[in-house]
Design a protein around this motif. Structure first.
Motif, mmCIF file in Angstrom:
data_model
loop_
_atom_site.group_PDB
_atom_site.id
_atom_site.type_symbol
_atom_site.label_atom_id
_atom_site.label_comp_id
_atom_site.label_asym_id
_atom_site.label_seq_id
_atom_site.Cartn_x
_atom_site.Cartn_y
_atom_site.Cartn_z
ATOM 1 N N ILE A 319 29.604 39.784 41.148
ATOM 2 C CA ILE A 319 31.194 38.614 40.923
ATOM 3 C C ILE A 319 31.554 38.953 39.437
ATOM 4 O O ILE A 319 32.375 37.959 37.836
ATOM 5 N N GLY A 320 29.944 37.984 38.321
ATOM 6 C CA GLY A 320 30.406 37.529 36.659
ATOM 7 C C GLY A 320 30.837 38.776 35.854
ATOM 8 O O GLY A 320 31.136 38.281 34.412
ATOM 9 N N GLY A 321 31.174 39.500 36.908
ATOM 10 C CA GLY A 321 32.302 40.747 36.034
ATOM 11 C C GLY A 321 33.472 40.514 35.564
ATOM 12 O O GLY A 321 34.609 40.861 35.063
ATOM 13 N N ILE A 322 33.747 39.715 36.959
ATOM 14 C CA ILE A 322 35.111 39.811 37.575
ATOM 15 C C ILE A 322 36.439 39.136 36.645
ATOM 16 O O ILE A 322 36.890 39.496 36.494
ATOM 17 N N ILE A 323 35.678 37.737 36.111
ATOM 18 C CA ILE A 323 37.052 37.687 35.205
ATOM 19 C C ILE A 323 37.400 38.267 33.932
ATOM 20 O O ILE A 323 37.922 37.896 33.218
ATOM 21 N N PRO A 324 36.103 38.058 33.333
ATOM 22 C CA PRO A 324 36.699 38.716 31.670
ATOM 23 C C PRO A 324 36.565 40.026 31.902
ATOM 24 O O PRO A 324 37.814 40.394 31.186
ATOM 25 N N VAL A 325 36.755 40.813 32.660
ATOM 26 C CA VAL A 325 37.643 41.805 33.066
ATOM 27 C C VAL A 325 38.719 42.212 33.196
ATOM 28 O O VAL A 325 39.465 42.663 32.908
ATOM 29 N N ARG A 326 39.061 40.588 34.015
ATOM 30 C CA ARG A 326 40.372 40.276 34.750
ATOM 31 C C ARG A 326 41.240 39.515 33.101
ATOM 32 O O ARG A 326 42.410 40.689 32.667
ATOM 33 N N ILE A 327 40.233 39.313 32.770
ATOM 34 C CA ILE A 327 41.687 38.604 32.172
ATOM 35 C C ILE A 327 41.099 39.731 30.435
ATOM 36 O O ILE A 327 42.230 39.817 29.630
ATOM 37 N N ALA A 328 40.365 40.466 30.475
ATOM 38 C CA ALA A 328 40.383 41.465 29.170
ATOM 39 C C ALA A 328 42.095 42.318 29.485
ATOM 40 O O ALA A 328 42.685 42.993 28.722
ATOM 41 N N TYR A 329 41.927 42.852 30.659
ATOM 42 C CA TYR A 329 43.269 42.990 31.186
ATOM 43 C C TYR A 329 44.393 42.831 31.167
ATOM 44 O O TYR A 329 45.015 43.404 30.156
ATOM 45 N N ILE A 330 45.041 41.386 31.150
ATOM 46 C CA ILE A 330 45.859 41.208 30.722
ATOM 47 C C ILE A 330 45.896 41.009 29.295
ATOM 48 O O ILE A 330 47.195 40.329 29.533
ATOM 49 N N ARG A 331 44.768 40.474 28.418
ATOM 50 C CA ARG A 331 44.892 40.599 27.659
ATOM 51 C C ARG A 331 45.422 42.301 27.256
ATOM 52 O O ARG A 331 46.211 42.229 26.053
ATOM 53 N N GLN A 332 45.453 43.176 27.353
ATOM 54 C CA GLN A 332 45.689 44.570 27.633
ATOM 55 C C GLN A 332 47.406 44.593 27.387
ATOM 56 O O GLN A 332 47.908 45.832 26.691
ATOM 57 N N GLU A 333 47.635 43.809 28.878
ATOM 58 C CA GLU A 333 49.015 44.278 28.905
ATOM 59 C C GLU A 333 49.864 42.877 29.071
ATOM 60 O O GLU A 333 51.194 43.420 29.277
#
Length: 404
Positions: A319-333
């Motif tokens: 679960i620890g990776g879901i939030i930063p990875v999800r926000i990083a994708y939004i940052r990308q797109e």
């Protein structure tokens, strides 16, 4: 990144720590505090504890996109200071509540200002190159995780030592300190080539942008489903620990079960963010969802406390990776000029899941038992991974490494 951005990250790490610790400090004794308002039945206290807990997320669900848009238009630093000050004032006044209605409305108003941590993520995301967004946001998240691990412990100790009302006062001071820390940051946006040449977007254009990217839309919608799954076990975990371990030292062992997930989260959030930067955020998110679903499943069949602790730790790792990875994708797109509002929608959907999850978990446990909660939660996470996998395979042009 320049020196100012590095300083901003350090300051926001401590601000997130204080906010997260403060928000969780009062949770362990909300029901006990309600009981001091009069001679109430157990069912009355339980009912109002649920409503008072949930109303904050209901309000936050409504206002999060609004705050995100205000941050895009007028600066996120100002919104962060308003958010922390508003939360601090509401918590301070809770120490003077004399009825459940007082507490209910204060928690409602606190929900209007809740969202400091997601706003801080947007604040840092706009200062961070896409190629390292995952690891930077993962680092930032460790501040809030550390706070959430220590908050309940500190809150319980303070409540025993100085009483409920004084604990609210000290908690508010910590949040006011977060607002003060934000004053030492500098509003900064990284320069990027903007194809449209636009510096501002209407809400209609933001929504059109989201719907034009099926992967982004799916990741935002799955935010609610993931939170429903993750929070379904929260209200009954102590009862489950009691069933496995017995009533002896229940609060202590329930605390271990809660903290185990946070420890795993703290250990891996930055590492998952780095993997997302290197291999693609959507791809890593799919892996995390499937892993979380697989890890959750055996939790419903444990017979010893140590087994539950290991499973909770493993769950925190995934679960620890879901939030930063999800926000990083939004940052990308999402273009920087609209990222606050897009992240506001993401936060809003997360808060919706925070409301639905505990209610769903309680109902399932009441009718079908604790094991059913773990099984259904596992299936929800695996379903989320499957939905995202199908969406990614159908829309490969929206999936890439942020460094590409």
């Amino acid at each position: 990144m320049n020196q100012q951005v590095n300083r901003n990250i350090r300051v926001m790490w401590f601000a997130n720590f204080f906010v997260s610790a403060s928000m969780t400090m009062v949770l362990p004794f909300i029901s006990l505090y309600i009981d001091t308002f009069g001679e109430f039945s157990t069912s009355y206290v339980q009912k109002w504890s649920g409503w008072i807990f949930a109303i904050t997320f209901v309000a936050a669900f409504i206002v999060s996109p609004i705050w995100g848009r205000i941050g895009d238009l007028y600066g996120r630093k100002r919104v962060l200071i308003i958010s922390a000050t508003g939360m601090g004032l509401c918590i301070f006044l809770m120490g003077f509540a004399t009825s459940v209605w007082h507490l209910f409305f204060l928690r409602l108003f606190m929900g209007v200002f809740t969202g400091f941590i997601p706003l801080s993520q947007a604040f840092i995301a706009t200062q961070t190159p896409k190629s390292i967004a995952g690891r930077v946001l993962g680092t930032l998240q460790t501040g809030s995780i550390t706070g959430s691990l220590l908050g309940p412990l500190i809150g319980g100790v303070l409540a025993d030592m100085i009483g409920f009302s004084s604990t609210f006062s000290w908690t508010s001071i910590a949040i006011f300190l977060s607002a003060f820390l934000v004053l030492f940051t500098k509003e900064y946006k990284i320069t990027e080539r903007v194809k449209s040449g636009k510096e501002r977007y209407s809400s209609k254009e933001v929504i059109q942008h989201i719907f034009a990217n099926p992967v982004l839309l799916t990741i935002l919608l799955l935010s609610a489903l993931i939170q429903i799954a993750h929070f379904s076990i929260q209200p009954i975990l102590s009862l489950y620990v009691s069933e496995i371990h017995g009533p002896e030292n229940l609060a202590f062992f329930a605390g271990i079960a809660f903290s185990a997930a946070g420890a795993g989260n703290l250990l891996m959030s930055k590492r998952w963010g780095r993997l997302g930067d290197d291999h693609g955020h959507a791809k890593i998110l799919i892996i995390l969802l499937f892993l979380a679903g697989i890890v959750y499943f055996p939790g419903g069949f444990v017979t010893e406390m140590w087994q539950l602790v290991i499973i909770r730790f493993a769950l925190g790792v995934t679960i620890g990776g879901i939030i930063p990875v999800r926000i990083a994708y939004i940052r990308q797109e999402a273009p920087i000029a609209m990222q606050g509002e897009v992240l506001g929608y993401n936060t809003s959907l997360r808060f919706l899941g925070n409301v639905i999850g505990p209610v769903m978990g309680g109902i399932i446990a009441g009718y079908f038992g604790f094991t059913a909660v773990f099984v259904i939660t596992s299936l929800l996470l695996i379903l989320s991974g499957a939905i995202l996998l199908v969406t990614v395979n159908r829309n490969p042009k929206y999936v890439k490494s942020s460094s590409s």
